[in-house]
Structure formats: C-alpha cells, structure tokens
Motif scaffolding. Structure first.
Motif, PDB file in Angstrom:
ATOM      1  N   HIS A  51       0.569  -6.542   4.405  1.00 29.12           N
ATOM      2  CA  HIS A  51       0.285  -5.122   4.635  1.00 29.12           C
ATOM      3  C   HIS A  51       1.267  -4.206   3.912  1.00 29.12           C
ATOM      4  O   HIS A  51       0.970  -3.037   3.685  1.00 29.12           O
ATOM      5  CB  HIS A  51       0.305  -4.823   6.135  1.00 29.12           C
ATOM      6  CG  HIS A  51      -0.828  -5.475   6.868  1.00 29.12           C
ATOM      7  ND1 HIS A  51      -0.782  -5.736   8.216  1.00 29.12           N
ATOM      8  CD2 HIS A  51      -2.023  -5.934   6.432  1.00 29.12           C
ATOM      9  CE1 HIS A  51      -1.915  -6.325   8.596  1.00 29.12           C
ATOM     10  NE2 HIS A  51      -2.680  -6.453   7.529  1.00 29.12           N
ATOM     11  N   VAL A  52       2.452  -4.723   3.580  1.00 25.61           N
ATOM     12  CA  VAL A  52       3.443  -3.919   2.863  1.00 25.61           C
ATOM     13  C   VAL A  52       4.034  -4.746   1.727  1.00 25.61           C
ATOM     14  O   VAL A  52       4.261  -5.946   1.873  1.00 25.61           O
ATOM     15  CB  VAL A  52       4.575  -3.419   3.794  1.00 25.61           C
ATOM     16  CG1 VAL A  52       4.025  -2.505   4.868  1.00 25.61           C
ATOM     17  CG2 VAL A  52       5.316  -4.582   4.420  1.00 25.61           C
ATOM     18  N   ASN A  53       4.264  -4.101   0.593  1.00 29.95           N
ATOM     19  CA  ASN A  53       4.812  -4.794  -0.574  1.00 29.95           C
ATOM     20  C   ASN A  53       5.952  -4.021  -1.228  1.00 29.95           C
ATOM     21  O   ASN A  53       6.420  -4.400  -2.296  1.00 29.95           O
ATOM     22  CB  ASN A  53       3.715  -5.033  -1.619  1.00 29.95           C
ATOM     23  CG  ASN A  53       2.639  -5.974  -1.104  1.00 29.95           C
ATOM     24  OD1 ASN A  53       2.902  -7.139  -0.862  1.00 29.95           O
ATOM     25  ND2 ASN A  53       1.431  -5.449  -0.927  1.00 29.95           N
ATOM     26  N   SER A  54       6.393  -2.936  -0.602  1.00 29.11           N
ATOM     27  CA  SER A  54       7.477  -2.137  -1.154  1.00 29.11           C
ATOM     28  C   SER A  54       8.174  -1.395  -0.025  1.00 29.11           C
ATOM     29  O   SER A  54       7.666  -1.314   1.102  1.00 29.11           O
ATOM     30  CB  SER A  54       6.942  -1.132  -2.170  1.00 29.11           C
ATOM     31  OG  SER A  54       6.139  -0.149  -1.523  1.00 29.11           O
ATOM     32  N   VAL A  55       9.354  -0.858  -0.327  1.00 33.78           N
ATOM     33  CA  VAL A  55      10.099  -0.078   0.665  1.00 33.78           C
ATOM     34  C   VAL A  55       9.295   1.147   1.089  1.00 33.78           C
ATOM     35  O   VAL A  55       9.265   1.507   2.272  1.00 33.78           O
ATOM     36  CB  VAL A  55      11.469   0.344   0.087  1.00 33.78           C
ATOM     37  CG1 VAL A  55      12.163   1.330   1.026  1.00 33.78           C
ATOM     38  CG2 VAL A  55      12.350  -0.873  -0.130  1.00 33.78           C
ATOM     39  N   ASP A  56       8.621   1.785   0.147  1.00 33.63           N
ATOM     40  CA  ASP A  56       7.812   2.959   0.470  1.00 33.63           C
ATOM     41  C   ASP A  56       6.689   2.613   1.442  1.00 33.63           C
ATOM     42  O   ASP A  56       6.404   3.373   2.379  1.00 33.63           O
ATOM     43  CB  ASP A  56       7.215   3.563  -0.810  1.00 33.63           C
ATOM     44  CG  ASP A  56       8.266   4.269  -1.654  1.00 33.63           C
ATOM     45  OD1 ASP A  56       9.330   4.611  -1.095  1.00 33.63           O
ATOM     46  OD2 ASP A  56       8.030   4.462  -2.856  1.00 33.63           O
ATOM     47  N   GLU A  57       6.056   1.452   1.232  1.00 25.20           N
ATOM     48  CA  GLU A  57       4.963   1.046   2.119  1.00 25.20           C
ATOM     49  C   GLU A  57       5.479   0.685   3.508  1.00 25.20           C
ATOM     50  O   GLU A  57       4.807   0.937   4.512  1.00 25.20           O
ATOM     51  CB  GLU A  57       4.213  -0.123   1.497  1.00 25.20           C
ATOM     52  CG  GLU A  57       3.405   0.266   0.255  1.00 25.20           C
ATOM     53  CD  GLU A  57       2.667  -0.917  -0.348  1.00 25.20           C
ATOM     54  OE1 GLU A  57       2.787  -2.033   0.196  1.00 25.20           O
ATOM     55  OE2 GLU A  57       1.977  -0.734  -1.366  1.00 25.20           O
ATOM     56  N   ILE A  58       6.688   0.090   3.561  1.00 27.04           N
ATOM     57  CA  ILE A  58       7.300  -0.184   4.867  1.00 27.04           C
ATOM     58  C   ILE A  58       7.532   1.132   5.607  1.00 27.04           C
ATOM     59  O   ILE A  58       7.274   1.251   6.806  1.00 27.04           O
ATOM     60  CB  ILE A  58       8.637  -0.946   4.700  1.00 27.04           C
ATOM     61  CG1 ILE A  58       8.385  -2.369   4.202  1.00 27.04           C
ATOM     62  CG2 ILE A  58       9.404  -0.982   6.025  1.00 27.04           C
ATOM     63  CD1 ILE A  58       9.652  -3.147   3.908  1.00 27.04           C
ATOM     64  N   GLY A  59       8.004   2.141   4.877  1.00 25.51           N
ATOM     65  CA  GLY A  59       8.244   3.442   5.480  1.00 25.51           C
ATOM     66  C   GLY A  59       6.980   4.085   6.007  1.00 25.51           C
ATOM     67  O   GLY A  59       6.971   4.674   7.092  1.00 25.51           O
ATOM     68  N   LYS A  60       5.897   3.986   5.238  1.00 25.54           N
ATOM     69  CA  LYS A  60       4.635   4.587   5.663  1.00 25.54           C
ATOM     70  C   LYS A  60       4.059   3.894   6.896  1.00 25.54           C
ATOM     71  O   LYS A  60       3.485   4.549   7.767  1.00 25.54           O
ATOM     72  CB  LYS A  60       3.635   4.525   4.518  1.00 25.54           C
ATOM     73  CG  LYS A  60       3.967   5.448   3.350  1.00 25.54           C
ATOM     74  CD  LYS A  60       2.978   5.286   2.208  1.00 25.54           C
ATOM     75  CE  LYS A  60       3.349   6.177   1.024  1.00 25.54           C
ATOM     76  NZ  LYS A  60       2.409   5.997  -0.115  1.00 25.54           N
ATOM     77  N   LYS A  61       4.224   2.577   6.976  1.00 27.31           N
ATOM     78  CA  LYS A  61       3.623   1.830   8.085  1.00 27.31           C
ATOM     79  C   LYS A  61       4.517   1.781   9.328  1.00 27.31           C
ATOM     80  O   LYS A  61       4.042   1.906  10.450  1.00 27.31           O
ATOM     81  CB  LYS A  61       3.293   0.397   7.647  1.00 27.31           C
ATOM     82  CG  LYS A  61       2.552  -0.405   8.712  1.00 27.31           C
ATOM     83  CD  LYS A  61       2.111  -1.745   8.183  1.00 27.31           C
ATOM     84  CE  LYS A  61       1.341  -2.541   9.241  1.00 27.31           C
ATOM     85  NZ  LYS A  61       0.117  -1.847   9.685  1.00 27.31           N
ATOM     86  N   LEU A  62       5.849   1.606   9.111  1.00 26.36           N
ATOM     87  CA  LEU A  62       6.756   1.390  10.241  1.00 26.36           C
ATOM     88  C   LEU A  62       7.806   2.489  10.412  1.00 26.36           C
ATOM     89  O   LEU A  62       8.554   2.459  11.383  1.00 26.36           O
ATOM     90  CB  LEU A  62       7.477   0.043  10.066  1.00 26.36           C
ATOM     91  CG  LEU A  62       6.582  -1.191   9.902  1.00 26.36           C
ATOM     92  CD1 LEU A  62       7.447  -2.411   9.604  1.00 26.36           C
ATOM     93  CD2 LEU A  62       5.750  -1.428  11.158  1.00 26.36           C
ATOM     94  N   LYS A  63       7.893   3.425   9.455  1.00 26.75           N
ATOM     95  CA  LYS A  63       8.879   4.517   9.431  1.00 26.75           C
ATOM     96  C   LYS A  63      10.275   4.050   9.035  1.00 26.75           C
ATOM     97  O   LYS A  63      11.165   4.882   8.795  1.00 26.75           O
ATOM     98  CB  LYS A  63       8.960   5.237  10.791  1.00 26.75           C
ATOM     99  CG  LYS A  63       7.715   6.026  11.155  1.00 26.75           C
ATOM    100  CD  LYS A  63       7.954   6.826  12.427  1.00 26.75           C
ATOM    101  CE  LYS A  63       6.754   7.672  12.786  1.00 26.75           C
ATOM    102  NZ  LYS A  63       6.990   8.479  13.997  1.00 26.75           N
ATOM    103  N   ALA A  64      10.508   2.757   8.973  1.00 23.53           N
ATOM    104  CA  ALA A  64      11.839   2.249   8.624  1.00 23.53           C
ATOM    105  C   ALA A  64      12.254   2.732   7.243  1.00 23.53           C
ATOM    106  O   ALA A  64      11.474   2.689   6.295  1.00 23.53           O
ATOM    107  CB  ALA A  64      11.842   0.721   8.653  1.00 23.53           C
ATOM    108  N   GLY A  65      13.476   3.216   7.134  1.00 22.13           N
ATOM    109  CA  GLY A  65      14.009   3.659   5.858  1.00 22.13           C
ATOM    110  C   GLY A  65      13.639   5.066   5.459  1.00 22.13           C
ATOM    111  O   GLY A  65      13.977   5.508   4.357  1.00 22.13           O
TER     112      GLY A  65
END
Length: 210
Positions: free
Chosen positions: A180-194
């Motif tokens: 579901h996530v492949n980059s730091v930006d995608e982690i941020g969009k999905k989980l808010k982390a970072g």
C-alpha cells in the motif's frame, strides 16, 4: 580550575586550567542488581529505592528503566509511593519469585504501570506505551494489562517510530509489506507518520529499504 565532572580527578594545567581528563584512574566492577523493572507513568515521578534508573519521554507518558541491589519488601506500597494511591489498582505479585506487576487506572484511562522481575525477563514496552494514547481502556486492554502484551486478536503497533502521531514500527511494516505504500510520502498520506516534525523520516527510509 576546570573540571569535567565528579568522576574526574581535580588535576589540571596550572596555566590553561585544562583538566587532565585522559589520565584519571578508575575502579570498575560489574553491577549486579537483584531486580530489574520499568515504570510507565502519565506524569513525571521521582524514582526512589532504585540504584539505577533512566528516564525517557514518550508520547503522553514517561518511561523509567530501573534496577536495584536490594529486594523490595513491599512492592505494592513501593509502587503506590511512586504513582500515588488514587484510582483503581490492578496488580499481581509472586513474592517467592520476586515478581510484581501493577496497573493504575483513573476514569478508565491508564495512569501508570509497574513491572518488576529478578532478571530482564520483562515484556516489551511498546504495547503498554500505546495504551496511554487511549481515551478509554477496553475490556480486552484491562484483561491483558498485567500480561504486558495484547491478547489474541489485538494488534501490537510495535515500537513507536513517529512520536507525533503514535505510529508504530509494526503498523508501518504491515503497510509496506502489503504494497500500500512505497515511499515516505505515501507513508505520510496513509499513516501521517513523518508529516509533522520529520525527525522519523530517516527511520522510515530504513524501513522501506529493508
């Protein structure tokens, strides 16, 4: 006269005042406590009767890693001296084995936990840490509190990576492995982390690289 700390001898250069910090004799011996433990508290506390302690700030709680060279005769009273007697107390004691576990609850919110054992045989702090962010404990949380880990069916978010939003390593790894996530930006969009202070971004990159 310059001085580094209380462990360094007060020997110094008479002109510059530079301490002779590289040539201080020391005597070292192994530290062998009879018990290890930790305290998680919603509010900062003063640690008593522990020869060793380390204080770490967490999200909505303080963590104290502790150890002592003398057995605690009344661990329940010892725990209440640190966290206060107020609220509802859940505890377990095995006096013969030197084990004690307790949880303090106020208005169905976790206020503190105390775990003591004769060795490092203690549960991970990650799941217990997550309980401090809950506005109310569930029956399953209460049931598992003194075990120190979630019961079957409950998720453990793992060690907190993003302190700003309380996102754990297990949650991030699950999102990565699921594709579901492949980059730091995608982690941020999905989980808010970072997405707030950004201090966890290097660790997010490491998790992605693995």
């Amino acid at each position: 006269m310059a001085r580094v700390d209380a462990l360094v001898a007060a020997v110094y250069d008479p002109i510059s005042g530079q301490p002779e910090s590289k040539h201080t004799p020391v005597s070292i011996r192994a530290y062998k406590p009879v018990w290890h433990g930790f305290i998680l508290s919603r509010h900062p506390i003063t640690v008593k009767d522990a020869n060793y302690w380390v204080k770490v700030r967490g999200a909505e709680f303080w963590r104290y890693e502790i150890a002592g060279q003398h057995a605690l005769d009344e661990p329940a009273k010892w725990a209440q001296r640190h966290l206060g007697e107020e609220g509802e107390w859940l505890d377990f004691i095995d006096a013969k084995a030197g084990r004690y576990r307790a949880g303090q609850i106020k208005r169905n919110r976790l206020e503190g936990v105390v775990f003591i054992a004769p060795s490092h045989d203690l549960p991970a702090r990650s799941w217990l840490s997550q309980l401090f962010s809950l506005s109310s404990l569930s029956d399953a949380d209460r049931y598992s509190l003194l075990v120190g880990q979630p019961s079957q069916g409950q998720k453990d978010a793992g060690q907190i990576v993003c302190s700003c939003f309380g996102v754990g390593q297990n949650t991030i790894n699950e999102a990565i492995h699921s594709g579901h996530v492949n980059s730091v930006d995608e982690i941020g969009k999905k989980l808010k982390a970072g997405t707030n202070c950004g201090s966890c971004v290097p660790e997010l990159k490491q998790l992605l690289a693995r």
